[in-house]
Write an enzyme that holds these catalytic residues in place. Structure first.
Site, short mmCIF file in Angstrom:
data_model
loop_
_atom_site.label_atom_id
_atom_site.label_comp_id
_atom_site.label_asym_id
_atom_site.label_seq_id
_atom_site.Cartn_x
_atom_site.Cartn_y
_atom_site.Cartn_z
N ASP A 52 -8.47 -2.32 -1.68
CA ASP A 52 -7.34 -2.13 -0.77
C ASP A 52 -6.01 -2.44 -1.45
OD1 ASP A 52 -5.83 -1.75 1.49
OD2 ASP A 52 -6.27 -3.72 2.34
N ASP A 63 -1.76 3.63 0.43
CA ASP A 63 -2.76 2.64 0.84
C ASP A 63 -4.18 3.15 0.66
OD1 ASP A 63 -4.10 0.53 1.95
OD2 ASP A 63 -3.52 0.98 4.01
#
Ligand SMILES: *[C@@H]1O[C@H](CO)[C@@H](O)[C@H](O)[C@H]1NC(C)=O
Ligand SMILES: *[C@@H]1O[C@H](CO)[C@@H](O)[C@H](O)[C@H]1NC(C)=O
Ligand SMILES: *[C@@H]1O[C@H](CO)[C@@H](O)[C@H](O)[C@H]1NC(C)=O
Ligand SMILES: *[C@@H]1O[C@H](CO)[C@@H](O)[C@H](O)[C@H]1NC(C)=O
Length: 492
Positions: free
Chosen positions: A78, A275
Site C-alpha cells: 500500500d 494509491d
C-alpha cells in the site's frame, strides 16, 4: 600476462558489482479474479445481480516473514499508508476474515511489545478500522531482513481483509494522526541498515491477466518501461506538509485508434493519489459521466459501472492521463486494464441478455464514496512508477507488459532519476485525505456499519438496490460498498 590477468580480475569484479545492485526486489501477486462473483436472479429481461467477495479481487500481495522463527504473512502492498500491520491472534471479525495469515507475538524470540493498545488506523474503505499493539521485530522481504522494525499486530480489525504493508512517508503514520511522533518505518530502516541507498521504490503491477508484478526497492528497471521516465514533484497538503503520494493530474483524454478526445478543460488540475492500495480509480463525477456515456456503461446509484467486456477490452482504446500541465507527462492507460470480469456464483461468466460478457468498470465517480481522487490499480497498471521519498518526487513512464528482461539501475543519492527537468508547471493541494467528507455516512454504503458492536455479522443489512436501465431491460445491482474494492489510504 600480468596485465591481462589483472584485467580479467577487474572485469570479474566489475561485472559482479554490476550484477549486484543494492536493491531489493520482490514479487507482488494479484489475487485471481475468479473470486469476483455475482449472484444472478433473472426473470424475463430483469435481473438482480448481487456481487460478493469482489473485495478480494485485484489486491496486490507480498509475502513477508516476521520474527524468529519466521512467521509468514501475506500483506497488501500500500503506497497510500505508512504502517505495517498484520492480524494477531483472535483479531478476526466477519468483515475482516484474516486473509493472509496471522502473527503470534508469543511465538517470536525477537519481538518486543512497545505499545499495547496504541495502534489505531482507519482507511478510506468505508467502516474500516484496526486496533492493535505496536511491536519491534524483524521483517524479511525477498533476500533481506530488516531488524528492529516498528510494526503492529491487530487485536481487532474491521472491514480490512488482510494485513497491510504501508510504504508511504513516516509523516503519514497512524501515530502522527493521533498526535504522536513518527517512527522510522520500513523505508527509513532499509536505508539505515544499508540494504538500499535511497528511500525509493519502483512499482510494476503488470497486465491484468498476469498474476505477478514486482516492487523494486532502491532502484528501477529500464526493461519495464518505454519512452522517457519523467519526474513530478509530490504535492503537499494544505498545511504545506507532504504526507501522501499526491501528484498534479491535469488532463484526461480518450483515445480510440488515431482519434483522441480530451474530456477535461484547459484549467483542469486536481490532486490525485497514486494509491496501490485502491483497486479502483476514483475520478470527478463529470469525467465519469463522459466515460459512462461513451462506453454504454450501466451504473447503479452508488456509481458502480458495468459494461460489455468486449467494448472495454478494445486494444485501440486508452485513457490518457496528463500530469503537471501542458509540458508535463502523459500515461496512456489501456482501457482493458479498467475492465474487471464478473462471474456468477456458479463460476460462469456473467452475461447480458445479448450474450455479451459483463465487466465491472474500474472507475468510480469520486463523490459516491466521499473519498479523494485516487488513481488506483486500474490506472497504475498502465504506468511504471518510481516513488522517491527522499526527493519527494514521483517519476512515471509508459509500462511494458510482461517484460522478461531486466536492466536494473540502482538509485544513489546523487541520481536524478527522470529524464529532463522536474515538471513543476502546475501545483495543487491535497485537501481530501483527512476525515471523510461532511455528511458522509458509512452506513449508507452497505454492510459495514459504524455501530460499536464487535461482531459485525450484518453482511446483508441495509443493502441498497438499484434498478438501472441497460442492455438488460433492467439490471438491479445489490451488494456492499466494498464490491468497489478496497481504498487503502490512511485517514486522519
Ligand atoms: C538481494 O538481491 C538483489 C538481486 O535481486 C541483489 O542485487 C542484492 O545485492 C541482494 N541483497 C543482499 C543484501 O543480498
Ligand atoms: C507467497 O507464498 C505462497 C505460499 O507459499 C505462494 O503460493 C505464492 O506464490 C507467494 N507469492 C509471492 C508473491 O511470493
Ligand atoms: C429484484 O430485486 C427486487 C428488490 O429486491 C425484487 O422485488 C425483484 O423481485 C427482484 N427481481 C428478480 C428478477 O429477482
Ligand atoms: C531496537 O530499537 C530500540 C529502540 O528503538 C533500541 O533500544 C534497541 O537497542 C534496538 N535493538 C537492536 C537489536 O537494534
Amino acid at each position: 600476462m600480468l596485465t591481462m590477468k589483472t584485467a580479467v580480475v577487474l572485469t570479474a569484479l566489475l561485472s559482479s558489482a554490476l550484477a549486484d545492485p543494492k536493491v531489493v526486489q520482490m514479487e507482488v501477486e494479484r489475487r485471481p479474479s475468479t473470486q469476483r462473483m455475482a449472484q444472478l436472479s433473472k426473470r424475463d429481461d430483469v435481473a438482480n445481480v448481487t456481487l460478493s467477495n469482489a473485495i478480494f479481487d485485484g489486491l496486490y500481495f507480498v509475502n513477508v516473514t516476521i520474527g524468529r522463527p519466521p512467521q509468514m504473512v501475506q500483506l497488501q502492498l500500500d503506497t497510500g499508508s505508512s504502517d505495517i500491520w498484520f492480524f494477531g491472534p483472535g483479531s478476526c471479525s466477519s468483515s475482516s476474515q484474516c486473509r493472509g495469515g496471522e502473527y503470534d507475538p508469543s511465538e517470536s524470540d525477537t519481538v518486543e511489545i512497545i505499545g499495547r493498545g496504541d495502534f489505531f488506523i482507519r482507511y478510506g474503505t468505508p467502516g474500516s478500522r484496526v486496533e492493535g499493539d505496536y511491536i519491534l521485530d524483524s521483517l524479511s522481504i525477498a533476500n533481506v531482513t530488516v531488524q528492529n522494525l516498528t510494526m503492529a499486530y491487530a487485536t481487532r480489525a474491521r472491514a480490512v481483509t488482510t494485513g497491510i504493508m504501508g510504504i508511504g512517508f513516516p509523516e503519514n503514520e497512524a501515530i502522527v494522526a493521533l498526535g504522536g511522533d513518527p517512527y522510522p518505518n520500513i523505508m527509513d530502516l532499509l536505508v539505515e541498515q544499508d540494504l538500499i541507498n535511497t528511500r525509493t521504490y519502483s512499482l510494476y503491477l503488470n497486465d491484468l491477466d498476469s498474476k505477478y508484478g514486482t516492487i523494486l526497492f532502491g532502484g528501477y528497471d529500464r526493461a519495464r518501461f518505454t519512452g522517457p521516465l519523467r519526474t513530478l514533484p509530490i504535492q503537499p497538503e494544505s498545511d504545506g506538509v507532504i504526507r501522501s503520494m499526491t501528484v498534479a493530474w491535469t488532463s484526461l483524454a480518450i483515445t480510440d485508434g488515431d482519434d483522441t478526445t480530451r474530456i477535461t478543460s484547459g484549467s483542469f488540475a486536481e490532486a490525485a493519489l497514486l494509491d496501490s492500495g485502491s483497486t479502483m480509480s476514483l475520478i470527478p463525477d463529470e469525467l465519469f459521466e463522459e466515460i459512462v456515456d461513451r462506453f454504454d456503461v450501466i451504473t447503479d446509484s452508488q456509481g458502480l459501472g458495468f459494461a460489455s467486456c468486449e467494448t472495454l477490452e478494445d486494444d485501440d482504446l486508452t485513457l490518457d492521463f496528463g500530469f503537471g500541465g501542458e509540458d508535463g507527462l502523459t500515461i496512456r492507460a489501456p482501457m482493458r486494464q479498467f475492465s474487471l470480469p464478473v462471474w456468477d456464483i456458479t463460476g460462469d461468466p456473467l452475461e447480458f441478455t445479448n450474450g455479451e460478457r459483463v465487466c465491472q468498470l474500474g472507475l468510480m465517480p469520486q463523490s459516491a464514496l466521499g473519498l479523494p481522487i485516487i488513481l488506483g490499480d486500474t490506472f497504475l497498471r498502465g504506468a511504471y512508477v518510481v516513488y522517491d521519498l527522499d526527493n519527494q518526487q514521483i517519476s512515471m513512464a509508459q509500462i511494458v507488459y510482461n517484460a522478461v528482461d531486466s536492466d536494473i539501475v540502482e538509485i544513489t543519492e546523487e541520481d536524478n532519476i527522470g529524464e529532463g527537468p522536474v515538471i513543476t508547471g502546475v501545483s495543487v493541494t491535497q485537501t481530501a485525505t483527512g476525515a471523510p467528507a461532511p455528511g458522509y455516512e458509512p452506513t449508507s454504503t452497505g454492510s459495514v456499519s459504524e455501530s460499536e458492536s464487535d461482531d459485525d455479522d450484518d453482511e446483508d443489512a441495509g443493502i441498497p438496490s438499484a434498478q438501472v436501465p441497460g442492455l438488460l431491460k433492467s439490471i438491479g445491482v445489490t451488494g456492499i460498498s466494498m464490491l468497489a474494492g478496497m481504498a487503502l489510504f490512511a485517514l486522519r
